[in-house]
Enzyme design. Structure first.
Site, PDB file in Angstrom:
ATOM      1  N   TYR A  74       0.860  -1.195   0.000  1.00 51.99           N
ATOM      2  CA  TYR A  74       0.000   0.000   0.000  1.00 51.99           C
ATOM      3  C   TYR A  74       0.886   1.231   0.000  1.00 51.99           C
ATOM      4  CZ  TYR A  74      -3.288   3.610   1.422  1.00 51.99           C
ATOM      5  OH  TYR A  74      -4.044   4.757   1.463  1.00 51.99           O
ATOM      6  N   GLU A 162      -3.136   7.758  -4.208  1.00 55.37           N
ATOM      7  CA  GLU A 162      -3.092   6.447  -3.543  1.00 55.37           C
ATOM      8  C   GLU A 162      -2.958   5.321  -4.563  1.00 55.37           C
ATOM      9  OE1 GLU A 162      -5.990   4.836  -0.225  1.00 55.37           O
ATOM     10  OE2 GLU A 162      -6.792   4.317  -2.199  1.00 55.37           O
TER      11      GLU A 162
END
Length: 217
Positions: A74, A162
């Site tokens: 992530y 992101e």
């Protein structure tokens, strides 16, 4: 291939359509399946954790090649209100709900403050790549990806950039397998190419109407 409902909300993979179809992200194996799922998605509302019970209308679908990740991570760059500057949020536990990771394993999330005058140095980017868990063969490519992500974050007046998940493939390539970008509304005069892509049908109607008059709703 993979077919994805183009709905402006997170959690699409675990969402449910108003016609009962489960999952706004599905693996498909033939043109027939692509047509079948597209017909079940387009023109229907997808309800996810982020949309609320009313759901969001799916007007289009995105079909892309299926990739196989050996490992998933992530990575995000966000504006931090406390420091009034960008921070890089990274975790070795990617490909899933980052909110769940934050709740159940907060130690698995690392935050790195970025000085806007210095930017993301080679050393900083390498340290983040190593902390994520990329194998040695991938460190340089991962470092490059992190620096490029920061570059577009700054150049495009982003509030959020992101990648979930950035992954390492079995042949040791770095891939951004999904992304979510947010842009500063105040920069629309500077980012006309970005804001021209805006799909107001995916936004709150009251907010869209207010924005047309230069108001925040």
């Amino acid at each position: 291939m993979v077919i994805k409902a183009q709905v402006l909300a997170g959690g699409r993979g675990k969402g449910t359509f108003d016609n009962g179809l489960k999952g706004g992200v599905r693996v498909i194996y033939s043109p027939t399946e692509a047509k079948m799922f597209a017909e079940q998605m387009i023109g229907h509302k997808l309800v996810t954790k982020q949309t609320g019970a009313q759901g969001r209308m799916c007007n289009s679908v995105y079909i892309c090649e299926r990739k196989f990740a050996r490992r998933e991570f992530y990575l995000a760059i966000l504006m931090d209100r406390a420091t009034q500057g960008p921070i890089i949020v990274s975790s070795s536990q990617g490909g899933m709900d980052i909110e769940t990771v934050a709740k159940e394993s907060p130690d698995a999330i690392t935050t790195t403050q970025v000085d806007i005058h210095t930017g993301v140095t080679d050393e900083m980017a390498r340290k983040i790549a190593q902390g994520l868990g990329f194998s040695e063969q991938c460190i340089e490519e991962a470092k490059d990806t992190i620096q490029k992500l920061y570059k577009i974050f700054m150049e495009k007046d982003m509030t959020q950039s992101e990648i979930n998940p950035p992954s390492e493939t079995s042949d040791h390539k770095v891939l951004a397998m999904d992304a979510k970008f947010g842009f500063d509304d105040n920069a629309d005069f500077r980012q006309k190419d970005i804001f021209s892509l805006r799909d107001t049908t995916q936004e709150d109607a009251d907010e869209v109407k207010a924005a047309e008059s230069g108001l925040n709703f």
